[in-house]
Scaffold this motif. Structure first.
Motif, PDB file in Angstrom:
ATOM      1  N   ASN A 121       0.726  -1.298  -0.193  1.00  0.00           N
ATOM      2  CA  ASN A 121      -0.206   0.064  -0.213  1.00  0.00           C
ATOM      3  C   ASN A 121       0.905   1.288   0.024  1.00  0.00           C
ATOM      4  OD1 ASN A 121      -2.539  -1.475  -0.168  1.00  0.00           O
ATOM      5  ND2 ASN A 121      -2.775  -1.128   2.169  1.00  0.00           N
ATOM      6  N   VAL A 122       1.753   1.432   0.878  1.00  0.00           N
ATOM      7  CA  VAL A 122       2.524   2.439   1.131  1.00  0.00           C
ATOM      8  C   VAL A 122       3.586   2.972  -0.191  1.00  0.00           C
ATOM      9  CG1 VAL A 122       2.088   2.767   3.437  1.00  0.00           C
ATOM     10  CG2 VAL A 122       4.303   1.488   2.563  1.00  0.00           C
ATOM     11  N   THR A 123       3.924   1.647  -0.634  1.00  0.00           N
ATOM     12  CA  THR A 123       4.887   1.867  -1.761  1.00  0.00           C
ATOM     13  C   THR A 123       3.959   2.297  -3.079  1.00  0.00           C
ATOM     14  OG1 THR A 123       6.283   0.051  -0.987  1.00  0.00           O
ATOM     15  CG2 THR A 123       6.530   0.562  -3.428  1.00  0.00           C
ATOM     16  N   ALA A 124       2.721   1.637  -2.965  1.00  0.00           N
ATOM     17  CA  ALA A 124       1.859   2.063  -4.459  1.00  0.00           C
ATOM     18  C   ALA A 124       1.744   3.518  -4.167  1.00  0.00           C
ATOM     19  CB  ALA A 124       0.514   1.249  -4.205  1.00  0.00           C
ATOM     20  N   LEU A 125       1.348   4.107  -3.057  1.00  0.00           N
ATOM     21  CA  LEU A 125       0.971   5.479  -2.664  1.00  0.00           C
ATOM     22  C   LEU A 125       1.891   6.406  -2.916  1.00  0.00           C
ATOM     23  CD1 LEU A 125      -1.464   4.939   0.342  1.00  0.00           C
ATOM     24  CD2 LEU A 125      -2.030   5.663  -1.964  1.00  0.00           C
ATOM     25  N   ALA A 126       3.229   5.987  -3.122  1.00  0.00           N
ATOM     26  CA  ALA A 126       4.372   6.868  -3.399  1.00  0.00           C
ATOM     27  C   ALA A 126       4.582   7.086  -5.088  1.00  0.00           C
ATOM     28  CB  ALA A 126       5.775   6.487  -2.838  1.00  0.00           C
ATOM     29  N   THR A 127       3.821   6.142  -5.816  1.00  0.00           N
ATOM     30  CA  THR A 127       3.894   6.305  -7.067  1.00  0.00           C
ATOM     31  C   THR A 127       3.309   7.736  -7.852  1.00  0.00           C
ATOM     32  OG1 THR A 127       2.022   5.127  -7.497  1.00  0.00           O
ATOM     33  CG2 THR A 127       4.064   3.857  -7.437  1.00  0.00           C
ATOM     34  N   VAL A 342      14.186   9.048  -1.471  1.00  0.00           N
ATOM     35  CA  VAL A 342      13.445   8.509  -0.340  1.00  0.00           C
ATOM     36  C   VAL A 342      12.471   9.305   0.213  1.00  0.00           C
ATOM     37  CG1 VAL A 342      13.839   7.346   1.998  1.00  0.00           C
ATOM     38  CG2 VAL A 342      15.852   7.515   0.284  1.00  0.00           C
ATOM     39  N   ALA A 343      11.296   8.850   0.274  1.00  0.00           N
ATOM     40  CA  ALA A 343      10.008   9.344   1.010  1.00  0.00           C
ATOM     41  C   ALA A 343      10.238   9.533   2.403  1.00  0.00           C
ATOM     42  CB  ALA A 343       8.832   8.498   0.717  1.00  0.00           C
ATOM     43  N   ASP A 344       9.899  10.808   2.790  1.00  0.00           N
ATOM     44  CA  ASP A 344      10.057  11.316   4.389  1.00  0.00           C
ATOM     45  C   ASP A 344       8.933  11.960   4.898  1.00  0.00           C
ATOM     46  OD1 ASP A 344      10.526  13.316   3.019  1.00  0.00           O
ATOM     47  OD2 ASP A 344      12.381  13.793   4.031  1.00  0.00           O
ATOM     48  N   GLY A 345       7.615  11.784   4.124  1.00  0.00           N
ATOM     49  CA  GLY A 345       6.549  12.574   4.457  1.00  0.00           C
ATOM     50  C   GLY A 345       5.888  11.880   5.697  1.00  0.00           C
ATOM     51  N   PRO A 346       4.697  12.553   6.116  1.00  0.00           N
ATOM     52  CA  PRO A 346       3.928  11.850   7.512  1.00  0.00           C
ATOM     53  C   PRO A 346       3.814  10.528   7.229  1.00  0.00           C
ATOM     54  CG  PRO A 346       3.061  14.001   6.496  1.00  0.00           C
ATOM     55  CD  PRO A 346       3.850  13.530   5.359  1.00  0.00           C
ATOM     56  N   GLY A 347       3.798   9.874   8.433  1.00  0.00           N
ATOM     57  CA  GLY A 347       3.637   8.532   8.707  1.00  0.00           C
ATOM     58  C   GLY A 347       4.911   7.500   8.337  1.00  0.00           C
ATOM     59  N   TYR A 348       5.744   7.992   7.367  1.00  0.00           N
ATOM     60  CA  TYR A 348       6.894   6.914   7.113  1.00  0.00           C
ATOM     61  C   TYR A 348       7.662   6.660   8.020  1.00  0.00           C
ATOM     62  CZ  TYR A 348       5.210   7.391   2.279  1.00  0.00           C
ATOM     63  OH  TYR A 348       4.720   7.486   0.858  1.00  0.00           O
ATOM     64  N   GLY A 349       7.682   7.309   9.150  1.00  0.00           N
ATOM     65  CA  GLY A 349       8.588   7.077  10.295  1.00  0.00           C
ATOM     66  C   GLY A 349       8.047   6.041  11.420  1.00  0.00           C
ATOM     67  N   GLY A 350       6.868   5.898  11.087  1.00  0.00           N
ATOM     68  CA  GLY A 350       6.238   5.114  12.293  1.00  0.00           C
ATOM     69  C   GLY A 350       5.973   3.581  11.987  1.00  0.00           C
ATOM     70  N   PHE A 351       6.959   2.871  11.308  1.00  0.00           N
ATOM     71  CA  PHE A 351       6.703   1.325  10.849  1.00  0.00           C
ATOM     72  C   PHE A 351       7.476   0.433  11.508  1.00  0.00           C
ATOM     73  CE2 PHE A 351       4.847   3.643   7.168  1.00  0.00           C
ATOM     74  CZ  PHE A 351       3.495   3.390   7.172  1.00  0.00           C
ATOM     75  N   ALA A 352       8.497   0.946  12.299  1.00  0.00           N
ATOM     76  CA  ALA A 352       9.389  -0.020  12.891  1.00  0.00           C
ATOM     77  C   ALA A 352       8.594  -0.609  13.928  1.00  0.00           C
ATOM     78  CB  ALA A 352      10.523   0.685  13.606  1.00  0.00           C
ATOM     79  N   HIS A 353       8.981  -2.143  14.291  1.00  0.00           N
ATOM     80  CA  HIS A 353       8.128  -2.898  15.044  1.00  0.00           C
ATOM     81  C   HIS A 353       8.886  -4.306  15.262  1.00  0.00           C
ATOM     82  CE1 HIS A 353       6.740  -4.365  11.082  1.00  0.00           C
ATOM     83  NE2 HIS A 353       6.487  -5.551  11.432  1.00  0.00           N
ATOM     84  N   ARG A 354       8.743  -5.104  16.481  1.00  0.00           N
ATOM     85  CA  ARG A 354       9.591  -6.122  16.808  1.00  0.00           C
ATOM     86  C   ARG A 354       8.770  -7.280  16.124  1.00  0.00           C
ATOM     87  NH1 ARG A 354       9.460 -10.164  20.568  1.00  0.00           N
ATOM     88  NH2 ARG A 354       7.446  -9.194  21.433  1.00  0.00           N
ATOM     89  N   VAL A 355       9.690  -8.114  15.325  1.00  0.00           N
ATOM     90  CA  VAL A 355       9.042  -9.429  14.786  1.00  0.00           C
ATOM     91  C   VAL A 355       9.371 -10.635  15.856  1.00  0.00           C
ATOM     92  CG1 VAL A 355       9.356 -10.947  13.003  1.00  0.00           C
ATOM     93  CG2 VAL A 355       9.204  -8.583  12.512  1.00  0.00           C
ATOM     94  N   ASP A 356      10.747 -10.612  16.262  1.00  0.00           N
ATOM     95  CA  ASP A 356      10.957 -11.622  17.387  1.00  0.00           C
ATOM     96  C   ASP A 356      12.281 -10.870  18.187  1.00  0.00           C
ATOM     97  OD1 ASP A 356      13.291 -12.194  15.783  1.00  0.00           O
ATOM     98  OD2 ASP A 356      12.122 -13.941  14.985  1.00  0.00           O
TER      99      ASP A 356
END
Length: 369
Positions: A121-127, A342-356
């Motif tokens: 989604n977020v990649t497509a929205l950057a096109t 590199v896209a640095d607009g609103p929201g792009y900095g909020g995706f880091a999360h723990r997997v394990d």
């Protein structure tokens, strides 16, 4: 201005569920900025009836706008909100096929399905289209000809033309299946012969069980009389009406080294490139001479020139990776060196999360000018 509440899908695995609400808020922020002209505000996490919701306000949102938001990766239900009173809203996204296209395959190392959708989604929205309108455009059919669509629609609009999506390290095809769910054309490259065979068997079996009009064949890929690998080529339609109307989805998967992608696909033929880089722990990829490497930056440094050549101007590339084995700044530098912004607009900095314990996953999106 209307207040809304988004209920998060309950099917996420336990670890992902801990991060799902925050990820949904970040994704919604990107949607608001890229697809809805900044008409979303007050995005926050709110507990209602003991459950966490992502709440927000929207200015003059139409049914078409809500259909765009229906594609949010963790969307379970939408409500119009009056205090703690919620009124259910009927919303329909782009999905063209049954969800078992995504959920049936189970295997060790499979990327979380909701996260795959989020990254796509977020990649497509950057096109952008060739005229430079943000968040719009794509290609129609198989010719690669650009089609401009309205800025309010974006690539996730209900009747926007299909994008052409490449996953150059596609594994067993989760990204390919998600792109197909949207009615988009999907292509993948995978160096592991077993993964290629497993995916080919799955998709052909699934198509037969669903009784969808399709064709599927595996052929060798040759260049200058040398065999580079094998190609699975599938065409399908979501319904008989779609088939009669020529609304055909193309699916291609190639068993080959991703660093030879330019020998497999035509330059400038993809709107979006989306991939999950090797995490450097449980995951790896075959390097030169077939050796297993767990260095995502080394692989990406070699592969990015190939991938960028396949991306059309205005197209976007999205990569997820393990931040514990590669720093974001180092990855961003590789993307810039390859000619991307590199896209640095609103929201792009909020995706880091723990997997394990050993994996903290993040994503980065960049566009080809």
């Amino acid at each position: 201005m209307t207040a809304y509440a988004l209920l998060i899908h309950p099917s996420a695995n336990r670890v992902y569920a801990e991060s799902a609400v925050g990820l949904a808020a970040a994704e919604l922020t990107v949607f608001g900025d890229r697809a809805l002209d900044g008409r979303l505000a007050d995005i926050t996490i709110t507990t209602i009836g003991g459950l966490p919701y992502v709440t927000f306000t929207g200015v003059d949102l139409t049914d078409r706008d809500l259909s765009v938001l229906a594609n949010l990766s963790a969307r379970y239900a939408f409500f119009a909100r009056d205090g703690d009173l919620l009124r259910p809203l009927e919303v329909t996204g782009r999905d063209r096929f049954d969800s078992d296209l995504i959920t049936i395959p189970k295997y060790a190392g499979k990327t979380n399905e909701q996260f795959t959708r989020l990254l796509l989604n977020v990649t497509a929205l950057a096109t952008t289209d060739r005229a430079g309108a943000a968040g719009t455009g794509g290609t129609s059919g198989t010719s690669g000809t650009a089609v401009t669509v309205g800025a309010a629609a974006g690539p996730l609009g209900p009747d926007s033309p299909p994008l052409r999506v490449l996953d150059p390290m596609c594994g067993r095809g989760t990204t390919l299946n998600q792109a197909m769910m949207y009615g988009w054309h999907a292509a993948g490259v995978e160096i592991d012969g077993k993964d290629f065979e497993v995916y080919a068997n799955f998709i052909r079996t699934w198509l037969k069980h669903k009784r969808l009009k399709h064709s599927a064949e595996i052929t060798p890929v040759r260049r200058n009389r040398a065999v580079l690998g094998r190609r699975l080529a599938v065409t399908l339609a979501a319904s008989k009406d779609d088939h009669r109307a020529g609304r055909i989805v193309d699916l291609t998967m190639v068993h080959a080294d991703t660093r030879r992608s330019r020998q497999v696909f035509r330059a400038g033929s993809f709107d979006a490139i989306v991939t999950d880089a090797p995490y450097g722990v449980q995951h790896g990829t075959r390097g030169q001479a077939g050796r297993l490497t767990r260095d995502p930056l080394g692989l990406l440094a070699e592969a990015l020139p190939e991938w960028v050549a396949l991306l059309r101007p205005g197209g976007a590339l999205g990569i997820s990776w393990n931040t514990l084995v590669a720093a974001r700044d180092d990855l961003a530098a590789l993307l810039v060196k390859a000619g991307l912004e590199v896209a640095d607009g609103p929201g792009y900095g909020g995706f880091a999360h723990r997997v394990d314990q050993a994996i903290v996953r993040d994503l980065i999106v960049a566009q080809r000018a």
